[in-house]
Scaffold this motif. Sequence first.
Motif, mmCIF file in Angstrom:
data_model
loop_
_atom_site.group_PDB
_atom_site.id
_atom_site.type_symbol
_atom_site.label_atom_id
_atom_site.label_comp_id
_atom_site.label_asym_id
_atom_site.label_seq_id
_atom_site.Cartn_x
_atom_site.Cartn_y
_atom_site.Cartn_z
ATOM 1 N N LYS A 58 18.442 41.543 39.409
ATOM 2 C CA LYS A 58 18.916 40.550 40.818
ATOM 3 C C LYS A 58 17.821 40.664 41.873
ATOM 4 O O LYS A 58 17.957 39.678 42.657
ATOM 5 N N ASN A 173 28.742 50.037 40.941
ATOM 6 C CA ASN A 173 28.817 48.849 40.270
ATOM 7 C C ASN A 173 29.880 48.394 39.443
ATOM 8 O O ASN A 173 30.729 49.494 39.044
ATOM 9 N N ASP A 176 34.330 44.866 39.988
ATOM 10 C CA ASP A 176 35.376 43.939 39.444
ATOM 11 C C ASP A 176 36.190 44.693 38.372
ATOM 12 O O ASP A 176 37.318 44.265 37.942
ATOM 13 N N ARG A 203 28.780 48.736 47.362
ATOM 14 C CA ARG A 203 29.677 48.290 46.060
ATOM 15 C C ARG A 203 29.172 46.858 45.519
ATOM 16 O O ARG A 203 28.849 45.919 46.146
ATOM 17 N N THR A 204 28.744 46.920 44.413
ATOM 18 C CA THR A 204 28.065 45.737 43.765
ATOM 19 C C THR A 204 28.961 45.332 42.376
ATOM 20 O O THR A 204 29.612 46.027 41.703
ATOM 21 N N ASN A 205 28.655 43.993 42.002
ATOM 22 C CA ASN A 205 28.919 43.337 40.726
ATOM 23 C C ASN A 205 27.649 42.846 40.684
ATOM 24 O O ASN A 205 27.226 41.780 40.856
ATOM 25 N N CYS A 206 26.796 43.507 39.466
ATOM 26 C CA CYS A 206 25.468 43.051 39.466
ATOM 27 C C CYS A 206 25.340 41.638 38.464
ATOM 28 O O CYS A 206 24.627 41.081 38.492
ATOM 29 N N ASN A 208 27.517 39.087 38.999
ATOM 30 C CA ASN A 208 27.595 37.692 39.767
ATOM 31 C C ASN A 208 26.782 37.886 41.280
ATOM 32 O O ASN A 208 26.761 36.896 41.702
ATOM 33 N N THR A 210 27.565 40.217 43.725
ATOM 34 C CA THR A 210 28.084 40.714 44.777
ATOM 35 C C THR A 210 27.590 41.789 45.163
ATOM 36 O O THR A 210 27.113 42.777 44.441
ATOM 37 N N GLY A 211 27.362 42.082 46.653
ATOM 38 C CA GLY A 211 26.649 42.970 47.163
ATOM 39 C C GLY A 211 25.214 43.348 47.209
ATOM 40 O O GLY A 211 24.865 44.240 47.728
ATOM 41 N N GLU A 213 22.898 41.561 48.340
ATOM 42 C CA GLU A 213 22.285 41.416 50.025
ATOM 43 C C GLU A 213 22.612 42.558 50.792
ATOM 44 O O GLU A 213 21.631 42.913 51.478
ATOM 45 N N ASP A 214 23.722 43.228 50.483
ATOM 46 C CA ASP A 214 24.002 44.532 51.263
ATOM 47 C C ASP A 214 22.784 45.489 51.018
ATOM 48 O O ASP A 214 22.518 46.373 51.886
#
Length: 221
Positions: A58, A173, A176, A203-206, A208, A210-211, A213-214
């Motif tokens: 990602k 990670n 979700d 906190r991520t969901n690799c 989709n 999510t996170g 950019e953070d």
Amino acid sequence: MKEIIKLEKTETIETEKDILEVNKKIAEENREIFESYGIRAFDVMGSVGAGKTSLIEKLVGRLKGKYSIAVINGDLTTTIDADIIGKHNVRVVQINTGRECHLEAHMIKKALEKIDLKKTNLLFIENVGNLICPSDFRLGTEKRVVVISVTEGQYVVVKHPLTFLDADIVVINKIDLAEVMGVNLDKLEDEIKNINPNIKTVRTNCRNGTGIEDLIRLLNL
Ligand code: MG
Ligand code: ZN
């Protein structure tokens, strides 16, 4: 009554100290190489299945327009991860460590010979899937990122304190799946901060994105 066996300091540990000293010196040399070529380098550590490859994939996807990226993939025997990253048309160097369950600085130094350093300004290193000993071996990178997954359970942090003591950023990670896994994310973050108050968490969901950019902001990329 339960019995607890605590290992005492032995000669084996002394030898290990020497190995760590040598590693530290080579890691310093790697750092000098990175600095002299203007390469930002990041070590990504975590268990098998935590999401290191997905995370790097990602990051590469979002950053390949801005940076000239290379990836070093550590793995015991397979090239699965390197093949996945390689699809993004970035330079990928695979290190198969055989029995060695972590990367060491000398392995990185060798891998750097296979990368056009002049044409590279961002390097991600995927360490061998293991949450324990990679933390003992610094590779010379700017920052160390630990990826944990909620599928590793609520106690993944408290059971591996040393890993978090020596890291800069923790990626939590598969958020979700937190609810279905019965994992409390706030508690997980508290435990990380208790071990190392300076650490940053994201906190991520690799899957989709999510996170991501953070994380890119935290890495200052
Ligand atoms: Mg992987
Ligand atoms: Zn190891």
